[in-house]
Motif scaffolding. Structure first.
Motif, PDB file in Angstrom:
ATOM      1  N   GLY A   9       6.439 -11.570   8.131  1.00 37.75           N
ATOM      2  CA  GLY A   9       6.069 -10.419   9.142  1.00 37.75           C
ATOM      3  C   GLY A   9       7.165  -9.216   8.633  1.00 37.75           C
ATOM      4  O   GLY A   9       6.979  -8.111   9.311  1.00 37.75           O
ATOM      5  N   HIS A  10       8.258  -9.367   7.882  1.00 33.17           N
ATOM      6  CA  HIS A  10       9.097  -8.317   7.638  1.00 33.17           C
ATOM      7  C   HIS A  10       8.552  -7.260   6.700  1.00 33.17           C
ATOM      8  O   HIS A  10       7.527  -7.663   5.734  1.00 33.17           O
ATOM      9  N   ALA A  11       8.876  -6.119   6.517  1.00 30.59           N
ATOM     10  CA  ALA A  11       8.310  -5.105   6.077  1.00 30.59           C
ATOM     11  C   ALA A  11       9.329  -4.063   5.063  1.00 30.59           C
ATOM     12  O   ALA A  11      10.567  -4.177   5.540  1.00 30.59           O
ATOM     13  N   VAL A  12       9.013  -3.925   3.966  1.00 33.62           N
ATOM     14  CA  VAL A  12      10.122  -3.261   2.976  1.00 33.62           C
ATOM     15  C   VAL A  12       9.478  -2.097   2.503  1.00 33.62           C
ATOM     16  O   VAL A  12       8.098  -1.853   2.110  1.00 33.62           O
ATOM     17  N   PHE A  13      10.021  -0.859   2.576  1.00 38.31           N
ATOM     18  CA  PHE A  13       9.658   0.272   1.985  1.00 38.31           C
ATOM     19  C   PHE A  13      10.133   0.464   0.479  1.00 38.31           C
ATOM     20  O   PHE A  13      11.412   0.262   0.136  1.00 38.31           O
ATOM     21  N   VAL A  14       9.262   0.505  -0.485  1.00 40.17           N
ATOM     22  CA  VAL A  14       9.868   0.612  -2.112  1.00 40.17           C
ATOM     23  C   VAL A  14       9.708   1.821  -2.453  1.00 40.17           C
ATOM     24  O   VAL A  14       8.607   2.387  -2.600  1.00 40.17           O
ATOM     25  N   ASP A  15      10.984   2.265  -2.881  1.00 38.01           N
ATOM     26  CA  ASP A  15      10.810   3.625  -3.261  1.00 38.01           C
ATOM     27  C   ASP A  15      10.370   3.772  -4.678  1.00 38.01           C
ATOM     28  O   ASP A  15      11.377   4.070  -5.681  1.00 38.01           O
ATOM     29  N   GLY A  18       6.235   6.149  -1.316  1.00 39.22           N
ATOM     30  CA  GLY A  18       6.339   4.953  -2.194  1.00 39.22           C
ATOM     31  C   GLY A  18       5.496   3.762  -1.515  1.00 39.22           C
ATOM     32  O   GLY A  18       4.301   4.164  -1.213  1.00 39.22           O
ATOM     33  N   TYR A  19       5.753   2.668  -1.417  1.00 45.13           N
ATOM     34  CA  TYR A  19       4.964   1.450  -1.163  1.00 45.13           C
ATOM     35  C   TYR A  19       5.603   0.665  -0.067  1.00 45.13           C
ATOM     36  O   TYR A  19       6.769   0.732   0.140  1.00 45.13           O
ATOM     37  N   LEU A  20       4.515   0.431   0.972  1.00 40.43           N
ATOM     38  CA  LEU A  20       4.798  -0.320   2.240  1.00 40.43           C
ATOM     39  C   LEU A  20       4.553  -2.014   1.880  1.00 40.43           C
ATOM     40  O   LEU A  20       3.315  -1.986   1.638  1.00 40.43           O
ATOM     41  N   GLU A  21       5.697  -2.708   1.746  1.00 40.92           N
ATOM     42  CA  GLU A  21       5.325  -4.074   1.437  1.00 40.92           C
ATOM     43  C   GLU A  21       5.377  -4.976   2.859  1.00 40.92           C
ATOM     44  O   GLU A  21       6.508  -4.846   3.087  1.00 40.92           O
ATOM     45  N   ILE A  22       4.381  -5.948   3.064  1.00 40.83           N
ATOM     46  CA  ILE A  22       4.528  -6.746   4.167  1.00 40.83           C
ATOM     47  C   ILE A  22       4.484  -8.010   3.584  1.00 40.83           C
ATOM     48  O   ILE A  22       3.625  -8.372   2.801  1.00 40.83           O
ATOM     49  N   TYR A  23       5.537  -8.903   4.170  1.00 40.01           N
ATOM     50  CA  TYR A  23       5.720 -10.195   3.693  1.00 40.01           C
ATOM     51  C   TYR A  23       4.889 -11.226   4.685  1.00 40.01           C
ATOM     52  O   TYR A  23       4.893 -10.795   5.988  1.00 40.01           O
ATOM     53  N   LYS A  24       4.734 -12.370   4.280  1.00 38.55           N
ATOM     54  CA  LYS A  24       3.902 -13.331   5.153  1.00 38.55           C
ATOM     55  C   LYS A  24       4.843 -13.711   6.429  1.00 38.55           C
ATOM     56  O   LYS A  24       4.308 -13.832   7.368  1.00 38.55           O
ATOM     57  N   GLU A  42       0.856  -1.179   0.047  1.00 32.34           N
ATOM     58  CA  GLU A  42      -0.035  -0.185  -0.078  1.00 32.34           C
ATOM     59  C   GLU A  42       0.794   1.113   0.014  1.00 32.34           C
ATOM     60  O   GLU A  42       1.837   1.367   0.507  1.00 32.34           O
ATOM     61  N   PRO A  43       0.293   2.303  -0.373  1.00 30.56           N
ATOM     62  CA  PRO A  43       1.089   3.667  -0.354  1.00 30.56           C
ATOM     63  C   PRO A  43       1.202   4.000   0.983  1.00 30.56           C
ATOM     64  O   PRO A  43       0.550   3.836   1.935  1.00 30.56           O
ATOM     65  N   TRP A  44       2.704   4.507   0.978  1.00 29.41           N
ATOM     66  CA  TRP A  44       3.221   4.811   2.508  1.00 29.41           C
ATOM     67  C   TRP A  44       3.943   5.784   2.124  1.00 29.41           C
ATOM     68  O   TRP A  44       4.906   5.950   1.232  1.00 29.41           O
ATOM     69  N   TRP A  45       4.236   6.659   3.243  1.00 32.48           N
ATOM     70  CA  TRP A  45       5.203   7.812   3.256  1.00 32.48           C
ATOM     71  C   TRP A  45       6.358   7.367   3.835  1.00 32.48           C
ATOM     72  O   TRP A  45       6.715   6.378   4.716  1.00 32.48           O
ATOM     73  N   GLU A  87      -6.985   7.217  -2.916  1.00 34.49           N
ATOM     74  CA  GLU A  87      -7.805   6.057  -2.454  1.00 34.49           C
ATOM     75  C   GLU A  87      -6.912   5.256  -1.182  1.00 34.49           C
ATOM     76  O   GLU A  87      -7.637   4.279  -0.717  1.00 34.49           O
ATOM     77  N   ARG A  88      -5.957   5.570  -0.839  1.00 38.74           N
ATOM     78  CA  ARG A  88      -5.128   4.562   0.328  1.00 38.74           C
ATOM     79  C   ARG A  88      -6.064   4.961   1.451  1.00 38.74           C
ATOM     80  O   ARG A  88      -6.740   5.729   2.074  1.00 38.74           O
ATOM     81  N   LYS A  89      -5.759   3.791   2.258  1.00 43.35           N
ATOM     82  CA  LYS A  89      -6.443   3.717   3.495  1.00 43.35           C
ATOM     83  C   LYS A  89      -5.763   4.038   4.752  1.00 43.35           C
ATOM     84  O   LYS A  89      -6.288   4.250   5.857  1.00 43.35           O
ATOM     85  N   SER A  90      -4.336   3.991   4.568  1.00 41.44           N
ATOM     86  CA  SER A  90      -3.649   4.419   5.793  1.00 41.44           C
ATOM     87  C   SER A  90      -2.777   5.829   5.284  1.00 41.44           C
ATOM     88  O   SER A  90      -2.879   6.278   4.576  1.00 41.44           O
ATOM     89  N   CYS A  91      -1.934   6.303   6.615  1.00 37.55           N
ATOM     90  CA  CYS A  91      -1.136   7.349   6.355  1.00 37.55           C
ATOM     91  C   CYS A  91      -2.014   8.420   5.942  1.00 37.55           C
ATOM     92  O   CYS A  91      -1.752   9.334   5.058  1.00 37.55           O
TER      93      CYS A  91
END
Length: 62
Positions: free
Chosen positions: A34-40, A26-32, A7-10, A50-54
């Motif tokens: 539990g780790h998360a990655v910010f995609v620039d 960018g995008y915040l990607e969450i993996y099964k 999802e879109p994330w700051w 239309e984002r739900k967060s941030c």
């Protein structure tokens, strides 16, 4: 491994009075596992609208 959520994330939370369009998005990607990655990679304007967060922006101080 594919993300289970993307999802879109700051990159950094906004400072008081900072406008949403001035943020680095960018995008915040969450993996099964539990780790998360910010995609620039900037989301489209539609995805940002239309984002739900941030959505919490601190008010500017007087």
């Amino acid at each position: 491994m594919e993300p289970i959520s993307r999802e879109p994330w700051w990159r950094e939370p906004p400072k008081p009075g900072q406008r949403e369009q001035d943020l680095h998005w960018g995008y915040l990607e969450i993996y099964k596992d539990g780790h998360a990655v910010f995609v620039d990679q900037r989301p489209s304007d539609r995805e940002l609208a239309e984002r739900k967060s941030c959505r919490n922006f601190p008010e500017a101080e007087d």
